[in-house]
Design a protein around this motif. Structure first.
Motif, PDB file in Angstrom:
ATOM      1  N   UNK A  80     -28.463 -26.612 -29.944  1.00 40.10           N
ATOM      2  CA  UNK A  80     -28.668 -27.583 -28.882  1.00 40.10           C
ATOM      3  C   UNK A  80     -29.190 -26.893 -27.616  1.00 40.10           C
ATOM      4  N   UNK A  81     -28.557 -25.746 -27.271  1.00 39.31           N
ATOM      5  CA  UNK A  81     -29.030 -25.022 -26.087  1.00 39.31           C
ATOM      6  C   UNK A  81     -30.443 -24.505 -26.289  1.00 39.31           C
ATOM      7  N   UNK A  82     -30.720 -24.040 -27.504  1.00 38.56           N
ATOM      8  CA  UNK A  82     -32.075 -23.558 -27.792  1.00 38.56           C
ATOM      9  C   UNK A  82     -33.078 -24.694 -27.634  1.00 38.56           C
ATOM     10  N   UNK A  83     -32.684 -25.876 -28.136  1.00 37.41           N
ATOM     11  CA  UNK A  83     -33.575 -27.018 -28.028  1.00 37.41           C
ATOM     12  C   UNK A  83     -33.793 -27.393 -26.561  1.00 37.41           C
ATOM     13  N   UNK A  84     -32.681 -27.330 -25.775  1.00 31.36           N
ATOM     14  CA  UNK A  84     -32.820 -27.655 -24.355  1.00 31.36           C
ATOM     15  C   UNK A  84     -33.733 -26.657 -23.662  1.00 31.36           C
ATOM     16  N   UNK A  85     -33.563 -25.355 -24.013  1.00 31.69           N
ATOM     17  CA  UNK A  85     -34.437 -24.338 -23.421  1.00 31.69           C
ATOM     18  C   UNK A  85     -35.875 -24.541 -23.849  1.00 31.69           C
ATOM     19  N   UNK A  86     -36.032 -24.895 -25.143  1.00 32.15           N
ATOM     20  CA  UNK A  86     -37.387 -25.136 -25.648  1.00 32.15           C
ATOM     21  C   UNK A  86     -38.012 -26.329 -24.931  1.00 32.15           C
ATOM     22  N   UNK A  87     -37.194 -27.388 -24.775  1.00 32.69           N
ATOM     23  CA  UNK A  87     -37.715 -28.569 -24.086  1.00 32.69           C
ATOM     24  C   UNK A  87     -38.067 -28.237 -22.632  1.00 32.69           C
ATOM     25  N   UNK A  88     -37.196 -27.376 -22.009  1.00 33.41           N
ATOM     26  CA  UNK A  88     -37.480 -26.979 -20.635  1.00 33.41           C
ATOM     27  C   UNK A  88     -38.766 -26.174 -20.564  1.00 33.41           C
ATOM     28  N   UNK A  89     -38.917 -25.261 -21.555  1.00 31.13           N
ATOM     29  CA  UNK A  89     -40.147 -24.459 -21.593  1.00 31.13           C
ATOM     30  C   UNK A  89     -41.358 -25.340 -21.833  1.00 31.13           C
ATOM     31  N   UNK A  90     -41.186 -26.281 -22.802  1.00 32.75           N
ATOM     32  CA  UNK A  90     -42.294 -27.186 -23.098  1.00 32.75           C
ATOM     33  C   UNK A  90     -42.608 -28.059 -21.879  1.00 32.75           C
TER      34      UNK A  90
END
Length: 984
Positions: A631-641
């Protein structure tokens, strides 16, 4: 030069008649034998003991001894010399007695004795050679028995040894795998048990009794009842009396092959199938040698392709072409040739073959083709050489094998119990593993070599040698301070052989492994990761506390719960099992389901657990719940995206330059506006030459960019760039420098907004305002003109008429005041003047707003306007109006009619036309009015660029209702104006 050794067989002739001795000697020497002579029995014994002959020709009765005395004397000295008895008188009893003593033949010295002598000697010596070869073969057979056993077990073909009674003596592993039995089950079977048709056993026994060999196909029933077609080869093994003691059978499953053959047979091409599928090479040639046909076995044997076959002549196949002529002669004589011949392959390789060729003849007896069958027997001829090479390889294997090997004979005490054993042979592996040299121990006993050998070793090996039962064990030798893994078996009674490995290191490793297992168990129990062991069916065999907690299980559930319920998708477990069988390990992410049904993301490592045969029996898995991490990875990915999307999707040009003005970042908007992609511009500064091609202008821009990098920020700086397509665009820049953590300038960031369209819109807005100003001025002028015209009309017509009416009314009033009624002429003139005034008022009112528009609608107003123009002009009108009234509100109807009036006015004033076509069409959503003339036409580009107040006024009149005005015209080709008015 040294004399060559005399290799002729030696025959000792024992004869007391010296003359006969010389005659016999000469006859035998002429027959190729070397002859020694003896006149007495003592001389014969001495000669045979000092130089044993190949054969003795022994006179039965000598002066000092009989033949029996001579044979017994030699036997006492361990000399057994083959002999033939000669006697001067025939005695059948004597012949039988001497044959029992071992005589090879019995010759009577009669008249035919000299002629029969040499053939009999030759025959006996040949028999002795045969017996010696058989003895050597028996020794070789015994030596190769162990190798046979290895081949027997490792063979992929199913092999059985069966007594004539049907009892199964032995089977190899391939047989067990083929029929599905265990070895214990096989030992209790009878041969008839695996016949699909038990009656076939009787037929087999009849055929094997006749020929000793059976090669056929048989239907065999497996343990599970399935029936399969098998190819069987059986050889009857016999004892020295010719009695069958065992059937050795080789079985191959040909079920699939039979099925294929059956399918082929059903196609009706039986002959072709036999021809093509034959393992023997079959061919058909013309008498001149030209190839007519050949099966695949022939092509494979000789190395030709089927395309090459027509060009192959029979003579090419002969290693010696002259043999072709001999073949033609023989087949012409007999029609059939069966022989052995040497052929050569396409690549020139010679091969020995047996062939059978039949001449096919026509009705007149003339040969039209030769059909032959060829079998390559090269390998059979090489069999003897191969056997010899195999023996050499076996010896090499014996010498080079890593395992230790030794052969021993057991020594027993008086009561028959094993008390010691003697070393008979040892290989280099034995020397390497024990440190004992074969030369030091062969011939000595183990207690002589190793006096402190434990009695348990001697007892165990003694049981092997005396019972014939093999044993395998691990044991520690105190003498050598090593652990050995030993396999002992009995090659012949009283002897045993050992094959052993030094497993000292393995034992040490096992102890280390045991200690490691204790450490592993501690880590297993304390690990924060979930660790579980499950068999291939999914039963949980072991699990650590973290595993039980993750899946909501208890210790008591181990062995009862099935882990398949923990998979979110069952197919994933099947994939993992497949990968474990193929690769041995699986690493990856997987979705698992907790005991409460909650789905979690896990990082999984699974390792295969295999049995001794390499089959997967279980898998050990380590699981880590990474749901939160994912979930955190996805949030970071979404933030990066989001950050990347923010840059790429920003509607402003964004670029980042390094200190040398090379492009580092170039976003989507920059690509879109400039036409240059990021791949084209990132990493260098050439883009500025493309965007600012004029050198002076580019220099000014570069100076400004250098100032920005040095810290001079700008806002609203406008520059003009030339895009990749050559279009000029105006960009408004906000830019500042970028610095590192030390405050040193490292580049610049620029945000550019394309203001080309907004500046163009501003210009258009300014132009629009100018047009509106001119339109308003024109409207005011038109309004003032209309007021002037209306005032003039009212003054010239209605005003004058009213003035006249006033004068007439005044005259009538005066007459009435004098009591005189108005005259009829006065009333008639007054009435006429009123009619004229009413018409003038109606005409002025219609010009201000046609009454027909309110009374008869748009269609009626159009017809009225056209009628008015017809009265005042010479134009020809063609009118097309809808049968039903157009559904427009009053405002839209009025606007459309006023535009129509303006269009007709333009035609009258500017078109110089002869005819006009007016069309009104009603659609579902719009009403379309078309006015087309055949006049002089106009240039549309000039028309659009002009500031025509009339066109501007018409479009402005239509704009509030969403209406549109379109022109289609060209100089000299008339003009078509189309007005589109939305219904709503």
């Amino acid at each position: 030069m040294a004399e060559e050794a005399d290799l002729r067989p030696v025959v000792l002739v024992v004869e007391d008649d010296e003359g006969l001795l010389g005659l016999v000697g000469k006859r035998l020497e002429r027959s190729g034998f070397r002859v020694m002579g003896a006149l007495t029995g003592m001389e014969a014994v001495a000669s045979a003991e000092s130089n044993p002959p190949a054969l003795m020709l022994l006179d039965y009765r000598l002066p000092d001894m009989t033949a029996i005395d001579i044979v017994e004397a030699l036997a006492a000295g361990s000399r057994r010399v083959p002999f033939i008895i000669t006697t001067g008188w025939g005695d059948e009893r004597l012949a039988v007695e001497m044959m029992k003593l071992g005589a090879r033949d019995y010759l009577v010295k009669d008249a035919s004795f000299p002629d029969r002598l040499s053939p009999v000697v030759e025959r006996v010596l040949a028999q002795l050679d045969t017996e010696r070869s058989l003895g050597e073969a028996r020794d070789a057979l015994r030596d190769s028995e162990e190798k046979f056993r290895s081949l027997f077990e490792q063979s992929r073909e199913a092999i059985t040894l069966v007594e004539p009674t049907g009892r199964i003596l032995d089977v190899n592993q391939a047989w067990l795998d083929l029929l599905g039995y265990s070895r214990d089950e096989a030992s209790r079977l009878d041969a008839v048990d695996f016949y699909a048709d038990p009656g076939g056993r009787d037929d087999f026994l009849r055929r094997i009794a006749e020929t000793g060999f059976v090669e056929d196909e048989i239907r065999v029933r497996k343990k599970d009842g399935a029936v399969m077609d098998c190819q069987r080869t059986v050889v009857a093994r016999k004892d020295e009396h010719g009695n069958t003691v065992v059937f050795q059978s080789l079985v191959r499953d040909v079920t699939e092959q039979k099925r294929a053959q059956e399918e082929l047979r059903s196609s009706g091409e039986r002959y072709r199938i036999l021809f093509e599928q034959s393992k023997d090479a079959i061919y058909i040639n013309a008498p001149d040698g030209a190839s007519i046909d050949a099966n695949q076995a022939w092509l494979d044997l000789f190395g030709y392709t089927r395309d090459e076959l027509p060009g192959v002549n029979a003579v090419q196949a002969y290693a010696n072409p002259e043999e072709r002529e001999d073949f033609l002669r023989r087949i012409a004589e007999t029609g059939v040739v069966e022989d052995e011949v040497q052929f050569k392959k396409k690549d020139g390789t010679a091969m020995d073959c047996v062939r059978r060729v039949v001449a096919r003849k026509d009705e007149h007896g003339n040969a039209v083709a030769y059909q032959g069958v060829i079998r390559d027997v090269t390998e059979r001829k090489k069999a003897a050489d191969a056997l010899r090479e195999s023996e050499q390889r076996f010896r090499q294997l014996f010498d080079s094998m890593q395992s230790g090997f030794a052969l021993h004979e057991v020594i027993t005490n008086k009561d028959g119990s094993p008390s010691d054993y003697r070393f008979l042979a040892a290989n280099p592996g034995f020397e390497r593993l024990t440190g004992l040299k074969a030369s030091d121990i062969v011939g000595r006993t183990v207690l002589e070599v190793l006096p402190h050998t434990e009695a348990s070793w001697i007892e165990a090996y003694g049981r092997v040698a005396m019972t014939g039962k093999s044993i395998e064990f691990d044991r520690y030798s105190r003498n050598l301070d090593k652990h050995y893994e030993v396999r002992a078996y009995c090659p012949e009674p009283g002897k045993f052989a050992t094959v052993f490995h030094d497993i000292t290191e393995r034992k040490k490793m096992q102890e280390e492994l045991r200690q490691s297992e204790q450490k592993y168990r501690s880590l297993f129990e304390r690990s924060l990761d979930a660790i579980g062991l499950a068999d291939v069916n999914g039963t949980l065999l072991d699990a650590n506390p973290a595993y039980l907690k993750m899946f909501g299980q208890r210790v008591e559930d181990i062995g009862r719960v099935n882990v398949t319920q923990f998979y979110d998708r069952q197919s994933e477990r099947e994939d993992i099992i497949r990968q474990l069988r193929e690769e041995g390990a699986v690493v990856g992410e997987i979705r698992q389901r907790k005991g409460d049904g909650t789905v979690m993301d896990c990082l999984r490592t699974s390792v295969a657990v295999n049995d001794d045969t390499g089959n997967l029996v279980a898998m050990q898995s380590v699981l880590r719940d990474i749901t939160d991490w994912k979930r955190r990875e996805k949030e970071l990915q979404q933030l990066s995206e989001f950050r990347e999307t923010l840059i790429d999707n920003a509607n402003v040009w964004l670029d980042v330059l390094d200190a040398e003005a090379n492009v580092v970042v170039w976003n989507k908007a920059a690509e879109s506006i400039s036409g240059y992609s990021a791949e084209e511009v990132v990493g260098h500064g050439k883009v500025w030459e493309w965007l600012y091609p004029e050198e002076d202008y580019r220099r000014k821009i570069a100076e400004k960019a250098a100032d920005i990098i040095e810290g001079d920020a700008v806002e609203g700086l406008e520059t003009t760039v030339r895009t990749k397509e050559g279009e000029c665009r105006t960009i408004s820049w906000n830019s500042r420098n970028l610095t590192d953590e030390k405050g040193q300038s490292i580049g610049s960031l620029a945000l550019g907004r394309d203001v080309t369209d907004s500046k163009r819109a501003q210009a258009e807005l300014h132009e629009s305002r100018e047009e509106l100003r001119r339109l308003a001025q024109r409207v005011e002028e038109v309004r003032e003109d209309e007021r002037t015209t209306l005032a003039r009309e009212l003054h010239d017509t209605a005003g004058q008429a009213i003035t006249a009416l006033k004068l007439d009314v005044s005259q009538i009033k005066r007459r009435l005041e004098h009591g005189q009624p108005p005259t009829s002429e006065q009333l008639g003139a007054l009435n006429t003047l009123l009619d004229v005034t009413a018409d003038d008022v109606r005409r002025i009112s219609s010009e201000l707003r046609p009454g027909a528009l309110d009374d008869f609608g748009l269609e009626g107003a159009i017809e009225w306007q056209i009628d008015e123009l017809r009265k005042r002009t010479d134009l020809n009108f063609k009118v097309s109006l809808p049968s039903e009234e157009c559904r427009l509100d009053d405002a839209r109807r009025t606007a459309l009619f006023r535009v129509f009036q303006e269009l007709l006015t333009n035609v009258v004033r500017h078109a110089d036309a002869r005819s006009v076509e007016v069309t009104l069409e009603r659609g579902d959503d719009v009403v379309t009015l078309t006015v087309a003339d055949d006049g002089s036409g106009v240039d549309l580009q000039k028309l659009e660029e002009s500031s025509s107040i009339g066109i501007i006024g018409m479009r402005e009149r239509l704009r509030p209702y969403g209406g549109e005005l379109h022109y289609d015209s060209a100089p000299g080709k008339g003009t078509t104006a189309r007005v589109i008015m939305p219904v709503e």
